[in-house]
Design a protein around this motif. Structure first.
Motif, PDB file in Angstrom:
ATOM      1  N   ALA A 197       0.815  -1.215   0.000  1.00 53.51           N
ATOM      2  CA  ALA A 197       0.000   0.000   0.000  1.00 53.51           C
ATOM      3  C   ALA A 197       0.849   1.266   0.000  1.00 53.51           C
ATOM      4  O   ALA A 197       0.424   2.298  -0.514  1.00 53.51           O
ATOM      5  CB  ALA A 197      -0.929   0.002   1.215  1.00 53.51           C
ATOM      6  N   ASP A 198       2.069   1.182   0.571  1.00 51.75           N
ATOM      7  CA  ASP A 198       2.912   2.373   0.654  1.00 51.75           C
ATOM      8  C   ASP A 198       4.383   1.983   0.691  1.00 51.75           C
ATOM      9  O   ASP A 198       4.721   0.811   0.836  1.00 51.75           O
ATOM     10  CB  ASP A 198       2.547   3.221   1.873  1.00 51.75           C
ATOM     11  CG  ASP A 198       2.610   2.431   3.175  1.00 51.75           C
ATOM     12  OD1 ASP A 198       3.548   1.640   3.353  1.00 51.75           O
ATOM     13  OD2 ASP A 198       1.725   2.609   4.019  1.00 51.75           O
ATOM     14  N   THR A 244       5.767   0.096   3.919  1.00 47.03           N
ATOM     15  CA  THR A 244       5.435  -1.326   3.993  1.00 47.03           C
ATOM     16  C   THR A 244       6.309  -2.135   3.040  1.00 47.03           C
ATOM     17  O   THR A 244       6.826  -3.196   3.407  1.00 47.03           O
ATOM     18  CB  THR A 244       3.948  -1.544   3.665  1.00 47.03           C
ATOM     19  OG1 THR A 244       3.157  -0.755   4.563  1.00 47.03           O
ATOM     20  CG2 THR A 244       3.560  -3.008   3.783  1.00 47.03           C
ATOM     21  N   ALA A 245       6.508  -1.650   1.826  1.00 54.19           N
ATOM     22  CA  ALA A 245       7.338  -2.356   0.846  1.00 54.19           C
ATOM     23  C   ALA A 245       8.762  -2.516   1.368  1.00 54.19           C
ATOM     24  O   ALA A 245       9.354  -3.603   1.280  1.00 54.19           O
ATOM     25  CB  ALA A 245       7.330  -1.620  -0.484  1.00 54.19           C
ATOM     26  N   PHE A 246       9.333  -1.452   1.933  1.00 52.72           N
ATOM     27  CA  PHE A 246      10.700  -1.537   2.453  1.00 52.72           C
ATOM     28  C   PHE A 246      10.775  -2.395   3.714  1.00 52.72           C
ATOM     29  O   PHE A 246      11.786  -3.050   3.970  1.00 52.72           O
ATOM     30  CB  PHE A 246      11.285  -0.145   2.683  1.00 52.72           C
ATOM     31  CG  PHE A 246      11.652   0.545   1.395  1.00 52.72           C
ATOM     32  CD1 PHE A 246      12.661   0.043   0.579  1.00 52.72           C
ATOM     33  CD2 PHE A 246      10.973   1.674   0.983  1.00 52.72           C
ATOM     34  CE1 PHE A 246      13.001   0.659  -0.611  1.00 52.72           C
ATOM     35  CE2 PHE A 246      11.296   2.306  -0.206  1.00 52.72           C
ATOM     36  CZ  PHE A 246      12.314   1.794  -1.014  1.00 52.72           C
ATOM     37  N   ALA A 247       9.707  -2.444   4.503  1.00 49.31           N
ATOM     38  CA  ALA A 247       9.686  -3.313   5.685  1.00 49.31           C
ATOM     39  C   ALA A 247       9.724  -4.784   5.260  1.00 49.31           C
ATOM     40  O   ALA A 247      10.427  -5.595   5.873  1.00 49.31           O
ATOM     41  CB  ALA A 247       8.445  -3.036   6.533  1.00 49.31           C
ATOM     42  N   THR A 303      10.675   2.591  -5.285  1.00 48.22           N
ATOM     43  CA  THR A 303       9.439   1.896  -5.623  1.00 48.22           C
ATOM     44  C   THR A 303       8.892   2.458  -6.924  1.00 48.22           C
ATOM     45  O   THR A 303       9.289   3.531  -7.367  1.00 48.22           O
ATOM     46  CB  THR A 303       8.385   2.079  -4.509  1.00 48.22           C
ATOM     47  OG1 THR A 303       8.138   3.472  -4.319  1.00 48.22           O
ATOM     48  CG2 THR A 303       8.837   1.442  -3.209  1.00 48.22           C
ATOM     49  N   VAL A 304       7.979   1.700  -7.515  1.00 50.17           N
ATOM     50  CA  VAL A 304       7.266   2.124  -8.715  1.00 50.17           C
ATOM     51  C   VAL A 304       5.823   2.357  -8.303  1.00 50.17           C
ATOM     52  O   VAL A 304       5.212   1.516  -7.645  1.00 50.17           O
ATOM     53  CB  VAL A 304       7.343   1.032  -9.807  1.00 50.17           C
ATOM     54  CG1 VAL A 304       6.499   1.412 -11.014  1.00 50.17           C
ATOM     55  CG2 VAL A 304       8.785   0.778 -10.199  1.00 50.17           C
ATOM     56  N   ARG A 305       5.297   3.481  -8.662  1.00 53.43           N
ATOM     57  CA  ARG A 305       3.909   3.815  -8.311  1.00 53.43           C
ATOM     58  C   ARG A 305       2.955   3.232  -9.346  1.00 53.43           C
ATOM     59  O   ARG A 305       3.108   3.433 -10.531  1.00 53.43           O
ATOM     60  CB  ARG A 305       3.721   5.327  -8.274  1.00 53.43           C
ATOM     61  CG  ARG A 305       4.617   5.971  -7.266  1.00 53.43           C
ATOM     62  CD  ARG A 305       3.824   6.431  -6.080  1.00 53.43           C
ATOM     63  NE  ARG A 305       4.760   6.862  -5.061  1.00 53.43           N
ATOM     64  CZ  ARG A 305       4.717   6.453  -3.827  1.00 53.43           C
ATOM     65  NH1 ARG A 305       3.797   5.621  -3.440  1.00 53.43           N
ATOM     66  NH2 ARG A 305       5.587   6.877  -2.941  1.00 53.43           N
ATOM     67  N   GLU A 306       2.027   2.473  -8.850  1.00 52.77           N
ATOM     68  CA  GLU A 306       0.906   1.958  -9.620  1.00 52.77           C
ATOM     69  C   GLU A 306      -0.257   2.156  -8.675  1.00 52.77           C
ATOM     70  O   GLU A 306      -0.131   2.959  -7.770  1.00 52.77           O
ATOM     71  CB  GLU A 306       1.145   0.488  -9.964  1.00 52.77           C
ATOM     72  CG  GLU A 306       2.284   0.284 -10.946  1.00 52.77           C
ATOM     73  CD  GLU A 306       2.460  -1.159 -11.370  1.00 52.77           C
ATOM     74  OE1 GLU A 306       1.696  -2.024 -10.922  1.00 52.77           O
ATOM     75  OE2 GLU A 306       3.363  -1.398 -12.162  1.00 52.77           O
ATOM     76  N   ARG A 351       5.175  -0.838  -5.897  1.00 51.67           N
ATOM     77  CA  ARG A 351       5.865  -2.103  -6.150  1.00 51.67           C
ATOM     78  C   ARG A 351       7.354  -1.893  -5.950  1.00 51.67           C
ATOM     79  O   ARG A 351       7.898  -0.856  -6.290  1.00 51.67           O
ATOM     80  CB  ARG A 351       5.602  -2.597  -7.563  1.00 51.67           C
ATOM     81  CG  ARG A 351       4.150  -2.944  -7.759  1.00 51.67           C
ATOM     82  CD  ARG A 351       3.936  -3.740  -9.016  1.00 51.67           C
ATOM     83  NE  ARG A 351       2.538  -4.003  -9.218  1.00 51.67           N
ATOM     84  CZ  ARG A 351       1.881  -5.033  -8.715  1.00 51.67           C
ATOM     85  NH1 ARG A 351       2.498  -5.903  -7.968  1.00 51.67           N
ATOM     86  NH2 ARG A 351       0.612  -5.205  -8.959  1.00 51.67           N
ATOM     87  N   LEU A 352       7.983  -2.903  -5.377  1.00 53.36           N
ATOM     88  CA  LEU A 352       9.417  -2.887  -5.126  1.00 53.36           C
ATOM     89  C   LEU A 352       9.982  -4.236  -5.548  1.00 53.36           C
ATOM     90  O   LEU A 352       9.447  -5.273  -5.177  1.00 53.36           O
ATOM     91  CB  LEU A 352       9.690  -2.663  -3.631  1.00 53.36           C
ATOM     92  CG  LEU A 352      11.139  -2.760  -3.177  1.00 53.36           C
ATOM     93  CD1 LEU A 352      11.924  -1.554  -3.681  1.00 53.36           C
ATOM     94  CD2 LEU A 352      11.210  -2.838  -1.673  1.00 53.36           C
ATOM     95  N   ARG A 353      11.050  -4.232  -6.333  1.00 54.32           N
ATOM     96  CA  ARG A 353      11.669  -5.472  -6.808  1.00 54.32           C
ATOM     97  C   ARG A 353      13.039  -5.627  -6.156  1.00 54.32           C
ATOM     98  O   ARG A 353      13.828  -4.697  -6.136  1.00 54.32           O
ATOM     99  CB  ARG A 353      11.810  -5.428  -8.319  1.00 54.32           C
ATOM    100  CG  ARG A 353      12.373  -6.718  -8.884  1.00 54.32           C
ATOM    101  CD  ARG A 353      12.369  -6.687 -10.378  1.00 54.32           C
ATOM    102  NE  ARG A 353      10.974  -6.743 -10.825  1.00 54.32           N
ATOM    103  CZ  ARG A 353      10.585  -6.487 -12.056  1.00 54.32           C
ATOM    104  NH1 ARG A 353      11.450  -6.132 -12.964  1.00 54.32           N
ATOM    105  NH2 ARG A 353       9.324  -6.563 -12.381  1.00 54.32           N
TER     106      ARG A 353
END
Length: 53
Positions: free
Chosen positions: A9-10, A13-16, A33-36, A40-42
């Motif tokens: 969602a943000d 959270t992705a980095f956690a 991250t990429v905003r959609e 999203r984080l790869r």
């Protein structure tokens, strides 16, 4: 080697999630991250384990 794409969602959270993966695997972390809808984080995981671990 595995590629993991985290959908969250943000950014926080992705980095956690990335930090949790880094605690157990050698990773090449994503730095942005990429905003959609959401973000999203790869990152890339090295799944090889040392003998006995």
């Amino acid at each position: 080697m595995a590629v993991v794409e985290v959908a969250a969602a943000d950014d926080a959270t992705a980095f956690a999630v990335q930090d949790l993966l880094a605690a157990n695997y050698a990773i090449a972390p994503g730095d942005r991250t990429v905003r959609e809808p959401g973000v999203r984080l790869r990152c890339f995981l090295d799944l090889r384990r040392e003998p006995g671990s």
